[in-house]
Structures are given as structure tokens and as C-alpha cells.
Design a protein around this motif. Structure first.
Motif, PDB file in Angstrom:
ATOM      1  N   ASP A  35       0.833  -1.203   0.000  1.00 22.37           N
ATOM      2  CA  ASP A  35       0.000   0.000   0.000  1.00 22.37           C
ATOM      3  C   ASP A  35       0.871   1.258   0.000  1.00 22.37           C
ATOM      4  N   ASP A  36       0.562   2.166  -0.894  1.00 24.48           N
ATOM      5  CA  ASP A  36       1.294   3.424  -1.002  1.00 24.48           C
ATOM      6  C   ASP A  36       0.581   4.493  -0.168  1.00 24.48           C
ATOM      7  N   THR A  37       0.680   4.349   1.165  1.00 22.73           N
ATOM      8  CA  THR A  37       0.002   5.282   2.076  1.00 22.73           C
ATOM      9  C   THR A  37       0.961   5.690   3.186  1.00 22.73           C
ATOM     10  N   PRO A  38       0.746   6.853   3.808  1.00 25.41           N
ATOM     11  CA  PRO A  38       1.603   7.285   4.924  1.00 25.41           C
ATOM     12  C   PRO A  38       1.622   6.273   6.064  1.00 25.41           C
ATOM     13  N   GLU A  39       0.481   5.636   6.298  1.00 26.33           N
ATOM     14  CA  GLU A  39       0.410   4.656   7.385  1.00 26.33           C
ATOM     15  C   GLU A  39       1.311   3.459   7.112  1.00 26.33           C
ATOM     16  N   SER A  40       1.307   2.984   5.862  1.00 24.16           N
ATOM     17  CA  SER A  40       2.137   1.833   5.515  1.00 24.16           C
ATOM     18  C   SER A  40       3.617   2.195   5.572  1.00 24.16           C
ATOM     19  N   TYR A  41       3.958   3.434   5.205  1.00 20.90           N
ATOM     20  CA  TYR A  41       5.337   3.885   5.295  1.00 20.90           C
ATOM     21  C   TYR A  41       5.812   3.878   6.744  1.00 20.90           C
ATOM     22  N   LYS A  42       4.978   4.398   7.621  1.00 19.37           N
ATOM     23  CA  LYS A  42       5.328   4.461   9.031  1.00 19.37           C
ATOM     24  C   LYS A  42       5.535   3.065   9.605  1.00 19.37           C
ATOM     25  N   ALA A  43       4.643   2.152   9.244  1.00 19.53           N
ATOM     26  CA  ALA A  43       4.765   0.777   9.719  1.00 19.53           C
ATOM     27  C   ALA A  43       6.022   0.112   9.167  1.00 19.53           C
ATOM     28  N   ALA A  44       6.351   0.407   7.900  1.00 22.98           N
ATOM     29  CA  ALA A  44       7.532  -0.188   7.280  1.00 22.98           C
ATOM     30  C   ALA A  44       8.811   0.295   7.959  1.00 22.98           C
ATOM     31  N   PHE A  45       8.894   1.577   8.258  1.00 26.29           N
ATOM     32  CA  PHE A  45      10.081   2.107   8.930  1.00 26.29           C
ATOM     33  C   PHE A  45      10.259   1.480  10.309  1.00 26.29           C
ATOM     34  N   GLU A  46       9.165   1.168  10.973  1.00 25.85           N
ATOM     35  CA  GLU A  46       9.237   0.543  12.288  1.00 25.85           C
ATOM     36  C   GLU A  46       9.653  -0.920  12.180  1.00 25.85           C
ATOM     37  N   ASP A  47       9.143  -1.601  11.171  1.00 27.41           N
ATOM     38  CA  ASP A  47       9.430  -3.029  11.021  1.00 27.41           C
ATOM     39  C   ASP A  47      10.839  -3.288  10.497  1.00 27.41           C
ATOM     40  N   HIS A  48      11.310  -2.418   9.609  1.00 28.59           N
ATOM     41  CA  HIS A  48      12.586  -2.671   8.932  1.00 28.59           C
ATOM     42  C   HIS A  48      13.693  -1.787   9.509  1.00 28.59           C
ATOM     43  N   LYS A  49      14.084  -2.086  10.724  1.00 27.16           N
ATOM     44  CA  LYS A  49      15.101  -1.291  11.412  1.00 27.16           C
ATOM     45  C   LYS A  49      16.403  -2.048  11.626  1.00 27.16           C
ATOM     46  N   TYR A  50      16.548  -3.155  10.888  1.00 26.60           N
ATOM     47  CA  TYR A  50      17.718  -3.990  11.094  1.00 26.60           C
ATOM     48  C   TYR A  50      18.707  -3.953   9.930  1.00 26.60           C
ATOM     49  N   GLY A  51      18.683  -2.886   9.146  1.00 29.25           N
ATOM     50  CA  GLY A  51      19.719  -2.680   8.141  1.00 29.25           C
ATOM     51  C   GLY A  51      19.434  -3.180   6.746  1.00 29.25           C
ATOM     52  N   MET A  52      18.205  -3.675   6.480  1.00 32.60           N
ATOM     53  CA  MET A  52      17.903  -4.230   5.154  1.00 32.60           C
ATOM     54  C   MET A  52      17.027  -3.319   4.295  1.00 32.60           C
ATOM     55  N   GLY A  53      16.233  -2.482   4.909  1.00 31.49           N
ATOM     56  CA  GLY A  53      15.345  -1.636   4.128  1.00 31.49           C
ATOM     57  C   GLY A  53      14.132  -2.399   3.610  1.00 31.49           C
ATOM     58  N   TRP A  54      13.352  -1.758   2.742  1.00 32.96           N
ATOM     59  CA  TRP A  54      12.144  -2.377   2.210  1.00 32.96           C
ATOM     60  C   TRP A  54      11.845  -1.778   0.842  1.00 32.96           C
ATOM     61  N   TYR A  55      10.894  -2.373   0.139  1.00 31.92           N
ATOM     62  CA  TYR A  55      10.567  -1.965  -1.218  1.00 31.92           C
ATOM     63  C   TYR A  55       9.109  -1.528  -1.302  1.00 31.92           C
ATOM     64  N   LEU A  56       8.846  -0.661  -2.243  1.00 34.28           N
ATOM     65  CA  LEU A  56       7.470  -0.307  -2.577  1.00 34.28           C
ATOM     66  C   LEU A  56       7.137  -1.054  -3.856  1.00 34.28           C
TER      67      LEU A  56
END
Length: 289
Positions: free
Chosen positions: A127-148
Motif C-alpha cells: 500500500d502506497d500510504t503514509p500509514e504503511s510507510y510508518k509501519a515499514a520504517f518501524e518493522d525494517h530497522k535492522y539494516g535491510m530496508g524495504w521496497y514499494l
């Protein structure tokens, strides 16, 4: 094959609350990496903390190093110059689930299918939404990042898009831990082998489990168990043919296409014939030649 490399298992590893506490002090040891390393690792996200500790004592630790980004604590694996550390259990499960998702998605893409949405949700935001971005930044904090993940479009093949994402993901496993490091950046090293009297290429994980997992993940997607050193050019390659017999020469596709293998075989034959003629001239009995 190219020697698979080793990881350093700390001498002291124990569960400390919601993390694995480790220290190099004590009977630290080197552990050779095998295909079982990745096979066992991808199951940890469904396991309890005790199982993760057992895995760490067998195969080594993540060596997570905390960093700060504004008010958030981030982490990265393969911390530099660490003699002790603490790896959050959440980080173990995060990487294990991510590796499992990559293998599942890659298997589906090999059959021209996109794969399970639950697996994609582990590495990409749908989902391309501010909420999904916020959740992704919280989940992916171990150095790997994430994709849209790109939205479907008439001129886009979702399977091809998925393959590009997975290729990028595996590249991240291979290189993300090197960011900001001052040493230990090469994936290979050379070592003198006194038995064969030659320099040999070997995989170098610099003692890090995460580096080993990245290469094992890449090899798994390539459909092979190990790298091989070409007897012609000397470079490592992924062998798609059957495993060569121990002690025999093996050649990468490029050298094979250039006829290097045939020329080497002819040269070897001529050398053996010349040696046989030399022994015959010296009076050596035929049954001893």
C-alpha cells in the motif's frame, strides 16, 4: 569447489531477556558453513528463543550493532570491531522470516507465478500510504530496508517486476552489512595450499554469520550448493552441470565455449605420452610406465 568459508562462534552465548548476549572471550571456535546453515536458519522465525540460542551456539551470531537515526535506534548486522554484543531475538526472527519469504517468492517466480502476498509483505510495502510507510520504517530497522511494490499497469509484467525486486533483495543480503565498514569488504581471499603447491581461492565471510547466510541464499536461488574455481581462468563460477569428480579439472561456461578444456586435455595427453616415451627410452618396463 571453492572452500565454503567459516564463521566465528563466540565462546559465550546465552539468552538475556529478549536478546542473545554473546562474548568472544572463552573457547570461541571456527565453524564451516554448509547448506544446512541456511536450511536451519529459515525455520527460526517460527521457533522459540531457546531454539535460536541453540542455533547461535552451533553456527554463530548476527553481531548486531546499534546505530541512531534521530530518535530511533536502528541496527545493522556484522558489527565492526566487536568483542561482545547483544542480538535482539526480534532481529533473528526478522531475518529468518525475510530469508524464508525470499526463497518462497523465488520458487514461485521460477514457475512464472507471483507468489504469496504474505511473503511479499515481509520485504515490500503493498500500500502506497503514509500509514504503511510508518509501519515499514518501524518493522525494517535492522539494516535491510524495504521496497514499494509497483502497482499493476498494462505495460508492466508483474512477474518480471517481482524478479527484479528479488534480485535486488539478494544483492542487499550480500552487501548491506558492508555499509560504513573500513575493512573486511572482500568476499574472497587467497591462501597457499602446501599439498597442491598453489594459491587457492576461498570464500571469506570475515567470521560473520550474516555474510554466510547472504551467499548461501544467493547460491540457493541459483540452484547450486557451492561455487567452483575454474581451472582455466581461475575465477569462481556457479556450476550448473553435475559436480566434478574430486581432483579433476573443471571449467566455467566461458572457458568451455572457448575450447580451453579441450586444449588442456590435449596438452595433458601429450605430456603423459612424452613422459611415457622418456621412461621407455630409459629402460623402464612397460608394466611400470
Amino acid at each position: 569447489p571453492v572452500p565454503s568459508g567459516q564463521v566465528l562462534v563466540p565462546g559465550k552465548i546465552e539468552l538475556d531477556g529478549e536478546a542473545i548476549r554473546w562474548e568472544l572471550a572463552g573457547p570461541a571456535r571456527w565453524q564451516e558453513v554448509t547448506r544446512s546453515t541456511l536450511n536451519e536458519f529459515v525455520k527460526l522465525w517460527e521457533s522459540d528463543s531457546a531454539a535460536i540460542v541453540r542455533f547461535a551456539k552451533k553456527w554463530g551470531v548476527l553481531a548486531m550493532q546499534p546505530t541512531r537515526a534521530k530518535d530511533t535506534v536502528l541496527y545493522r548486522p556484522c558489527g565492526e570491531s566487536q568483542t561482545e554484543g547483544s542480538d535482539p531475538i526480534a532481529a533473528w526472527k526478522y531475518f529468518s522470516r525475510r530469508a524464508c519469504a525470499v526463497l518462497n517468492i523465488a520458487a514461485a517466480l521460477r514457475q512464472d507465478k507471483l507468489g504469496d502476498l504474505a511473503d511479499w509483505g515481509v520485504i515490500a510495502s503493498i500500500d502506497d500510504t503514509p500509514e504503511s510507510y510508518k509501519a515499514a520504517f518501524e518493522d525494517h530497522k535492522y539494516g535491510m530496508g524495504w521496497y514499494l511494490f509497483p502497482k499493476p499497469a498494462p505495460n508492466r509484467n508483474p512477474v518480471e517486476q517481482g524478479r527484479r525486486v528479488i534480485a535486488t533483495e539478494v544483492a542487499s543480503w550480500l552487501s548491506s552489512w558492508k555499509s560504513g565498514r573500513m575493512q573486511g569488504l572482500s568476499d574472497f581471499a587467497v591462501q597457499w595450499n602446501p599439498d597442491s603447491a598453489r594459491w587457492e581461492l576461498q570464500v571469506d565471510y570475515h567470521g560473520f554469520l550474516f555474510a554466510a547466510l547472504g551467499l548461501q541464499l544467493a547460491l540457493s536461488l541459483a540452484g547450486t550448493e557451492s561455487l567452483y574455481t575454474c581451472s582455466g581462468c581461475g575465477f569462481p563460477y556457479v556450476r550448473e552441470l553435475k559436480r566434478p569428480k574430486p581432483g579433476t579439472a573443471n571449467y566455467c561456461p566461458k572457458c568451455s565455449a572457448r575450447g580451453v578444456a579441450k586444449r588442456r586435455a590435449v596438452d595433458t595427453y601429450r605430456e603423459k605420452m612424452a613422459e611415457a616415451l622418456r621412461l621407455e627410452a630409459a629402460g623402464t618396463p612397460a608394466n611400470e610406465i
